[in-house]
Design a protein around this motif. Structure first.
Motif: not given
Ligand code: MG
Ligand code: ADP
Length: 338
Positions: A14, A131-132
């Motif tokens: 991520e 956000d991912t």
């Molecule tokens: Mg996050």
């Protein structure tokens, strides 16, 4: 977080994705803190009036999962910029939450980020945070865009500001995106390759009327303004309800592109799709009559079609008149998700 179940993924970690593909979109914007903190930090002029808007796009609802990644990115950003345009707000930055299904590859993200970069340059906006996450569901992109009202603006144009006697105007041409979608869904066919390209492009890459919207609001020329995302008549209905007014729309004054004109000639039933279909992202304006000459002049400088298509009335209903001034029997229905 603690995940219930870590989905399989083709991606690097991520944080690697954020650093490699999203940081370049944020690096030139100090407010992003280089995407290295819990939040962004925006310094504002004391009198700044922030305009903040959020719009999400979902695979299978707003775009096709196999659409080009850069097109998906640009549409996700542009629908938000179109909301800023409708309020005449100068863009500051945006936040992006992206929920990725497991079949997304690194090449896909790279292509997606390139699309965002291209449009950041075009509209002068930068990525400030987001956000991912992974999702077992469809690819979803939620963007929150922040802009500010020009200093000279007395107020932001709101849906509740239309007044009886106002002229109703719209930018660009109507219905192209709705017909483009029908072409992609293969419920409509078209022989001309050029027209096919034009209509599908109008669906994939809407054109927010940002600089026009800003100039109109800078000069305090409009009462109400909104972008046509869910269909002309449905969106006009929002203005009418919010302002407690009615409207007359003269369908003969609504500008159609050559492609849409041709299709409507071939299949007159399509007129209803054109009047009620969404995704055009043109601006709908309710203006006091006296500002028309200056508005026309600004639109000409911006090289944007801007046409009077009707007027606001003291009534309660929206009436659509056709070429012969006959009342066109149409049910007003904009797109609603449920
Ligand atoms: Mg996050
Ligand atoms: P948190 O632990 O608060 O969820 P993250 O670790 O998800 O924070 O995010 C780290 C940093 O990366 C933050 O500054 C966040 O704004 C940024 N970021 C994460 N995803 C994205 C994205 N899709 N677009 C822009 N910035 C992102």
């Amino acid at each position: 977080m603690t995940s219930q179940k870590k989905p399989p993924s083709n991606l690097p970690g991520e944080f690697e994705v954020i650093r490699k593909y999203f940081l370049p979109l944020a690096a030139a914007y100090p407010a992003s803190l280089r995407l290295q903190d819990d939040a962004a930090l925006l310094s504002l002029d004391q009198a700044a009036r922030l305009v903040i808007t959020a719009d999400a796009v979902v695979a299978g609802v707003h775009f096709f999962a196999d659409d080009r990644p850069d097109f998906i990115a640009r549409k996700a950003l542009r629908v938000n910029i179109s909301d800023l345009a409708a309020k005449g707000a100068e863009p500051i930055g945006y936040f992006m939450t992206i929920a990725l299904p497991s079949n997304i590859s690194e090449a896909w993200i790279n292509h997606f980020a390139k699309g965002l970069f291209q449009d950041q340059q075009e509209f002068g906006i930068g990525l400030l945070g987001g956000d991912t996450v992974s999702t077992p569901g469809p690819l979803t992109i939620s963007i929150t865009a922040i802009g500010q009202l020009p200093k000279s603006a007395i107020q932001m144009p709101q849906r509740q500001h239309a007044k009886p006697g106002d002229l109703l105007l719209m930018t660009g041409t109507l219905g192209d995106a709705a017909l483009g979608l029908k072409l992609l869904q293969k419920t409509l066919t078209l022989e001309s390759e050029d027209f096919y390209q034009f209509l599908t492009q109008r669906y994939w890459i809407p054109q927010p009327r940002l600089s026009l919207g800003i100039k109109l609001v800078q000069n305090n020329l409009v009462h109400a303004m909104m972008d046509i995302s869910d269909g002309l008549l449905g969106d006009l209905q929002h203005i009418c309800w919010a302002s407690g007014v009615g409207a007359i729309v003269r369908s003969s004054l609504i500008p159609f592109s050559p492609a849409t004109s041709l299709l409507c000639q071939q299949k007159p039933d399509l007129l209803e799709t054109v009047l009620t279909g969404g995704d055009d992202y043109e601006l709908l304006l309710s203006i006091p009559k006296e500002t028309l000459p200056l508005i026309k002049e600004i639109a000409q400088q911006e090289q944007i079609f801007l046409n009077v298509i009707g007027e606001i009335t003291a009534g309660k209903n929206i009436e659509v008149f056709d070429l012969l001034n006959k009342n066109y029997p149409i049910v007003v229905k904009g797109f609603q998700h449920f």
